[in-house]
Design a protein around this motif. Structure first.
Motif, PDB file in Angstrom:
ATOM      1  N   LEU A   2       0.880  -1.234  -0.032  1.00  0.00           N
ATOM      2  CA  LEU A   2       0.130   0.073   0.078  1.00  0.00           C
ATOM      3  C   LEU A   2       0.701   1.209   0.217  1.00  0.00           C
ATOM      4  O   LEU A   2       0.283   2.207  -0.755  1.00  0.00           O
ATOM      5  N   LEU A   3       2.028   1.369   0.641  1.00  0.00           N
ATOM      6  CA  LEU A   3       2.936   2.282   0.728  1.00  0.00           C
ATOM      7  C   LEU A   3       4.116   2.411  -0.046  1.00  0.00           C
ATOM      8  O   LEU A   3       4.762   3.408  -0.149  1.00  0.00           O
ATOM      9  N   ARG A   4       4.285   1.373  -0.832  1.00  0.00           N
ATOM     10  CA  ARG A   4       5.265   1.450  -1.896  1.00  0.00           C
ATOM     11  C   ARG A   4       5.178   2.569  -2.834  1.00  0.00           C
ATOM     12  O   ARG A   4       4.186   2.695  -3.460  1.00  0.00           O
TER      13      ARG A   4
ATOM     14  N   ALA B   1       0.268  13.695  -4.900  1.00  0.00           N
ATOM     15  CA  ALA B   1      -0.822  12.863  -4.955  1.00  0.00           C
ATOM     16  C   ALA B   1      -1.296  12.036  -3.691  1.00  0.00           C
ATOM     17  O   ALA B   1      -2.260  11.375  -3.359  1.00  0.00           O
ATOM     18  N   VAL B   2      -0.390  12.189  -2.740  1.00  0.00           N
ATOM     19  CA  VAL B   2      -0.394  11.511  -1.560  1.00  0.00           C
ATOM     20  C   VAL B   2      -1.010  12.605  -0.520  1.00  0.00           C
ATOM     21  O   VAL B   2      -0.080  13.465  -0.243  1.00  0.00           O
TER      22      VAL B   2
ATOM     23  N   SER C 215       2.227  17.664   5.355  1.00  0.00           N
ATOM     24  CA  SER C 215       1.845  18.789   4.312  1.00  0.00           C
ATOM     25  C   SER C 215       2.449  20.067   4.916  1.00  0.00           C
ATOM     26  O   SER C 215       3.113  20.276   6.074  1.00  0.00           O
ATOM     27  N   TYR C 216       2.446  21.002   4.182  1.00  0.00           N
ATOM     28  CA  TYR C 216       3.186  22.407   4.404  1.00  0.00           C
ATOM     29  C   TYR C 216       2.288  22.989   5.503  1.00  0.00           C
ATOM     30  O   TYR C 216       3.113  23.456   6.506  1.00  0.00           O
ATOM     31  N   ALA C 217       0.859  22.546   5.603  1.00  0.00           N
ATOM     32  CA  ALA C 217       0.239  23.474   6.787  1.00  0.00           C
ATOM     33  C   ALA C 217       0.421  22.685   8.067  1.00  0.00           C
ATOM     34  O   ALA C 217       0.726  23.389   9.221  1.00  0.00           O
TER      35      ALA C 217
END
Length: 329
Positions: free
Chosen positions: A18-20, A30-31, A216-218
């Motif tokens: 799932l995380l590859r 997109a993640v 994330s940036y936030a």
């Protein structure tokens, strides 16, 4: 709630699936950093998921500890009686001999991405005597006199150990690229050097698990502000963090290319959504568990005559099988 007393496996596939990241082009945008791939329905909803995940990480820690012990025991058995495998050394990369297994967890992230927290909560669940944790900052004068992989080779875990790199050789295609510490030809040439290095590690029984903790940036902004408002976290803040934050898009591009260019099957990258700390820990713990499971570890058989040693112990009065123990108090 189900899953309180036993480990609940991820839903939708293994975490390694799932995380590859890759193969092929990597789009970090997109993640969703707040997503929770693989989180089972047993986790429930709302705030209860956080407590559920923390309980699961504790249970996973017991599994990881058992696998870690088998890793260590197998290496000690391979080295034979009187071996010095139990002690880390700085003598070299430990790539010779019978090639007992080692596991290396590589953690990369933007500032405030949670590398320290992951080490504390996931690696901290294992036996510290079998861990080999190294952090990498700016290279020292001595390190600058050597190639960029020199200090990495020296920091590899000994046979039978679980190594954790908090930052790694990837800084030399991330910060070195974005901050212009070397010219483009130099940092681009490092991709293949890294691939060759990791291929050699895989060929010498080092299982590498590379994890990018994706925030994330936030979320980074919130964590930086927390470091500026909580006196217990002032020490975590560095004014240069804001300078780095100003190059967010450049770093995202550098991460994406490094993951794309250096993600072979032998040493794949996993991108872990890391805005939710509880999910981050749960996901990384499962990645390690699945990695251990794939090694098919076990305890080594005795390399001595068990019956003879039991008889020796009995003859010395060291034990009394079937006899009532005497309370000397």
């Amino acid at each position: 709630m189900s899953g309180v007393d036993e480990v609940v496996r991820p839903e939708g596939g293994s975490m390694r699936e799932l995380l590859r990241a890759g193969p092929g082009a990597v789009e970090l945008a997109a993640v969703d950093p707040r997503s929770t791939p693989g989180l089972p329905t047993a986790a429930g909803r709302g705030k209860g998921r956080k407590e559920w995940a923390r309980g699961q990480v504790e249970l996973l820690g017991a599994e990881l500890g058992r696998q870690q012990e088998m890793l260590y025991a197998s290496a000690k058995g391979a080295a034979g009686p009187g071996s010095a495998t139990s002690a880390p050394t700085q003598a070299g990369p430990h790539l010779a001999g019978d090639r007992p297994r080692r596991v290396l967890l590589v953690l990369q992230a933007m500032d405030c991405g949670g590398k320290d927290g992951t080490v504390k909560r996931v690696a901290g669940a294992m036996n510290p005597l079998g861990l080999h944790i190294r952090s990498f900052g700016p290279p020292t004068e001595e390190e600058r006199r050597h190639d960029f992989l020199w200090r990495i080779r020296r920091a590899l875990p000994p046979p039978g150990y679980v190594g954790v790199f908090n930052r790694s050789h990837y800084e030399d295609v991330l910060i070195a690229r974005v901050e212009g510490l070397v010219d483009e030809a130099t940092w681009r040439g490092r991709y293949e050097l890294i691939n060759d290095f990791e291929r050699k590690l895989a060929g010498n029984a080092v299982t590498v698990v590379k994890v990018m903790l994706h925030i994330s940036y936030a979320e980074q902004g919130e964590r930086l502000m927390e470091r500026l408002t909580d006196p217990t976290k002032y020490w975590k803040y560095n004014p240069s963090d804001l300078d780095t934050r100003a190059h967010w898009d450049d770093y995202q591009a550098a991460y994406a290319e490094a993951i794309e260019r250096c993600g072979p099957d032998a040493a794949p990258w996993f991108v872990v959504p890391a805005d939710r700390k509880w999910y981050r820990d749960w996901a990384v713990a499962h990645l390690l568990r699945e990695t251990f499971d794939g090694l098919d570890l076990g305890y080594p058989p005795a390399d001595f005559d068990l019956a003879r040693e039991r008889d020796r112990l009995r003859s010395e009065g060291g034990t009394g099988e079937g006899e009532q123990k005497v309370n000397e108090w």
